[in-house]
Design an enzyme around this catalytic site. Structure first.
Site, PDB file in Angstrom:
ATOM      1  CB  CYS A 126     -39.843  80.252  -1.012  1.00  0.00           C
ATOM      2  SG  CYS A 126     -40.514  80.408  -2.663  1.00  0.00           S
ATOM      3  NE  ARG A 171     -39.487  76.597   3.649  1.00  0.00           N
ATOM      4  CZ  ARG A 171     -40.434  76.868   4.542  1.00  0.00           C
ATOM      5  NH1 ARG A 171     -40.360  76.332   5.740  1.00  0.00           N
ATOM      6  NH2 ARG A 171     -41.439  77.666   4.258  1.00  0.00           N
ATOM      7  CD1 TRP A 220     -41.076  74.397  -5.480  1.00  0.00           C
ATOM      8  CD2 TRP A 220     -42.900  75.681  -5.713  1.00  0.00           C
ATOM      9  NE1 TRP A 220     -42.087  73.604  -5.970  1.00  0.00           N
ATOM     10  CE2 TRP A 220     -43.213  74.360  -6.121  1.00  0.00           C
ATOM     11  CE3 TRP A 220     -43.891  76.669  -5.791  1.00  0.00           C
ATOM     12  CZ2 TRP A 220     -44.482  74.001  -6.579  1.00  0.00           C
ATOM     13  CZ3 TRP A 220     -45.147  76.318  -6.255  1.00  0.00           C
ATOM     14  CH2 TRP A 220     -45.440  74.993  -6.635  1.00  0.00           C
ATOM     15  CG  ASN A 232     -42.266  81.688   1.014  1.00  0.00           C
ATOM     16  OD1 ASN A 232     -42.773  81.328  -0.039  1.00  0.00           O
ATOM     17  ND2 ASN A 232     -42.217  80.911   2.083  1.00  0.00           N
ATOM     18  N   GLY A 233     -44.212  83.693  -0.968  1.00  0.00           N
ATOM     19  CA  GLY A 233     -45.635  83.950  -1.078  1.00  0.00           C
ATOM     20  C   GLY A 233     -46.003  84.330  -2.494  1.00  0.00           C
ATOM     21  CD  GLU A 262     -49.318  58.937   1.530  1.00  0.00           C
ATOM     22  OE1 GLU A 262     -48.165  59.297   1.834  1.00  0.00           O
ATOM     23  OE2 GLU A 262     -50.178  59.711   1.077  1.00  0.00           O
ATOM     24  CE  LYS A 286     -45.280  59.697   1.010  1.00  0.00           C
ATOM     25  NZ  LYS A 286     -46.295  60.615   0.502  1.00  0.00           N
ATOM     26  CD  GLU A 345     -45.585  62.956  -2.562  1.00  0.00           C
ATOM     27  OE1 GLU A 345     -46.090  63.986  -2.094  1.00  0.00           O
ATOM     28  OE2 GLU A 345     -45.221  61.995  -1.849  1.00  0.00           O
ATOM     29  CG  HIS A 380     -67.310  50.084 -11.639  1.00  0.00           C
ATOM     30  ND1 HIS A 380     -68.440  49.581 -12.240  1.00  0.00           N
ATOM     31  CD2 HIS A 380     -67.275  49.550 -10.393  1.00  0.00           C
ATOM     32  CE1 HIS A 380     -69.079  48.787 -11.395  1.00  0.00           C
ATOM     33  NE2 HIS A 380     -68.386  48.755 -10.260  1.00  0.00           N
ATOM     34  CE  LYS A 400     -41.733  67.390   4.971  1.00  0.00           C
ATOM     35  NZ  LYS A 400     -42.118  65.989   4.699  1.00  0.00           N
TER      36      LYS A 400
END
Length: 623
Positions: free
Chosen positions: A2, A27, A75, A101-102, A496, A500, A503, A519, A618
């Protein structure tokens, strides 16, 4: 998560609000809105689902003009992305307008009570509960009679204080009041707010980026603080302590960080900025004379650090992968036991943590809610806490006992790239520092420093594979599943790299230690599941080659990231990406570069919004 902006002054508020919201797009959000009060006291509210461009088009038609206003990018946490759920929200009979926001954790209980009192809800959000609650408290305050002449905003401030005392959860709130047309009031708990101080004007934002170019003086609002803001004044109070003296700090900014500089996307720009960001992370921190690293902000003496026998690294997402790199480096170079914990798990666990354990909380934004909560829990137990983050003035940076800033520069792309490699490098420098405190010789320390000095050039060389990676991306961009495999230092790179790809391209990808492939994950291998191996030279090199052969034997395509001059892996893999040779403890920083580029090019070829991927934010400031 947000974005919040607010303005009171002499200029047209809507212009700043729209520009501020554009700067907060990185964000992450799914809808946006703004509210502007005109000179006649009417409040114009405009909302739109989707990108800021849609909101701007609506604003052009409505042309709201006024000198005070608030804006928001949402968001979703409660209710889908609709105009009804977008902020700002009205409280009471439009007696106030609020952005938030929150997360309000007890919103359902409060909502039921407010409905009994006669308040009508038009959205599915927890935010509207806060708006109506403040309205209810304001009506109660105003029944006490008019405020004193020397304190004209006593009623709205008291109403917010009373409402905040009933809220459970986190919030960054900015409120405008119908009957108090010259003031906006901001409050925070666990969700950042920054105030901008200008001449005859004041600004509010979730972070400092919307303020660049408007003012160079800022105030970081702390938890439990409330700011009363007019064009000509700023007063900060604490919910329990009363009026407090706020510190005005200078906003340092680099306007080039907010421009693409010829790149198609911020993510690509930030990938190519990594030689500079790594140089900045090392600047002034490597001492050849003592063959060690130097950190000025740890706020612990060498004697105190010498007593540390265990390190606990806590983080989320990409920062957690950097922590894994740090675990390998510290245990190898310093011979100290290291534990890496997901912050979201650590905050609710009660693990036995000895008094000689040092916590490092790692967060790019410095606002990650779970990481902040884990840090606070460890502080409560009396353990020393240090932060590794990129944002000066962030909550984690302020609450930790000390820490290290990355100096990576503003990272606008939601998927972290340069901040990640800077985290890995800072953790490796910490490994050198603790190693020199304990057992590493002077000569060994100098060899580590020499290797680090050469790292930016090695990354520049690694970036030269961009066109080859683009070709490989074209070949595999339509596949729906990828495996990423590496061992030792390159296992975090596998994690990572897979993250990526997930995402920004929305392709399912998983990272594993290469030896674990047999395995279970090997069951996924077929001709439509590429396996990306990170296989530089090292003592497990031949073993990883054997893992590659197992994939090839089952018809799976293999993409290999190898060192220059490698011929063995090239004979096995279908596609090869060459990277320069570096010491093993620096391999994760060099090998991740082509994986970042691979994710980027695949996402572009699939038509994805690279810088603003769906559902992501973000700065994750909610649990």
């Amino acid at each position: 998560m947000c974005g919040i902006v607010g303005y009171v002054g002499s200029r047209n508020a809507s212009e700043f609000l729209l520009e501020g919201l554009r700067r907060l797009e990185y964000r992450g959000y799914d809808s946006a809105g703004l509210a502007v009060r005109d000179q006649h006291g009417a409040t114009c509210v405009i909302k739109a689902v989707g990108r800021i461009a849609g909101l701007a088009e609506k604003a052009m038609i409505s042309s709201p003009e006024g000198n005070i206003g608030i804006g928001h990018t949402r968001w979703a946490t409660h209710g889908p992305a609709t105009e009804e759920n977008a902020h700002p929200h009205f409280g009471g009979d439009q007696i106030l307008t609020l952005v938030h926001n929150g997360v309000i954790e007890n919103y359902q209980t409060l909502k039921e009570r407010l409905e009994i009192e006669g308040y009508c809800f038009r959205s599915a959000t927890d935010t509207e509960v806060a708006a109506h609650l403040i309205a209810s408290c304001l009506e109660a305050e105003e029944q006490k009679g008019p405020p004193p002449a020397n304190d004209p905003y006593r009623h709205p401030v008291a109403a917010i204080q009373a409402a905040l005392g009933q809220l459970q959860g986190t919030y960054g709130l900015v409120v405008m009041f119908r009957d108090y047309p010259q003031v906006i009031i901001a409050a925070r708990l666990g969700s950042p707010l920054v105030l901008g101080v200008g001449k005859g004007e004041h600004f509010v934002a979730s972070d400092a980026s919307p303020l660049v170019g408007y003012t160079d003086k800022i105030v970081y609002l702390a938890d439990h603080q409330i700011a009363v803001i007019t064009a000509d004044s700023l007063h900060v109070t604490h919910r329990r302590q009363g009026r407090v003296q706020h510190n005005v700090e200078r906003l340092e900014s680099n306007t080039s960080e907010a421009t693409l500089n010829g790149f198609a996307h911020y993510m690509l720009k930030e990938i190519f900025e990594q030689p500079e960001s790594l140089t900045n992370a090392m600047r002034g921190r490597l001492c050849e004379q003592d063959a060690t690293a130097v950190f000025g902000g740890l706020n612990l003496t060498r004697q105190q650090l010498r007593q540390v026998n265990r390190i606990l690294l806590t983080a989320c997402g990409t920062s957690w992968h950097a922590a894994l790199v740090g675990e390998y480096a510290v245990e190898e170079l310093a011979r100290m036991p290291v534990e890496v914990e997901y912050a979201s798990e650590l905050r609710y666990r009660n693990p036995p943590v000895e008094h000689d354990t040092l916590l490092f909380a790692i967060s790019q934004s410095g606002e990650t809610a779970d990481t902040l909560a884990a840090l606070r829990e460890m502080r409560r137990k009396g353990n020393p806490t240090l932060a590794i983050c990129n944002v000066v003035g962030s909550t984690i940076a302020q609450e930790a006992d000390g820490g290290i800033f990355l100096h990576a520069g503003t990272e606008i792309g939601v998927a972290s790239t340069k901040a990640y490699t800077s985290q890995c490098l800072v953790l490796t420098m910490l490994a050198l520092y603790f190693g020199r405190l304990r057992h590493i010789s002077y000569d060994a320390g100098r060899r580590v420093i020499d290797a680090m000095h050469g790292l930016p050039d090695k990354v520049r060389q690694s970036l030269q594979v961009n066109e080859e990676v683009r070709r490989i991306a074209t070949k595999y961009c339509h596949e729906q599943n990828f495996l990423y495999l590496g061992r030792q230092y390159n296992f975090p790179s596998a994690l990572e790299g897979a993250l990526k790809l997930k995402e920004i391209s929305y392709i399912h990808a998983e990272g594993y230690p290469a030896a674990e492939m047999k395995h279970g994950p090997i069951a996924l291998v077929d001709e439509h599941t590429p396996s990306v191996f990170i296989v530089p030279q090292g003592f497990v090199y031949d073993k990883v080659l054997a893992n590659m052969e197992e994939i090839k034997a089952r018809g799976g395509p293999v993409i290999a990231v190898v060192e220059d001059g490698d011929t063995k892996a090239s004979k096995i893999a279908d596609d090869v990406i060459f990277t320069p040779s570096v010491d093993e403890f620096l391999q994760p920083i060099v090998s991740i570069v082509p994986l970042q580029l691979l994710a980027y090019h695949i996402a572009v070829l699939r038509g994805c919004d690279v810088d603003k991927p769906r559902n992501l934010a973000k700065s994750v400031t909610v649990e």
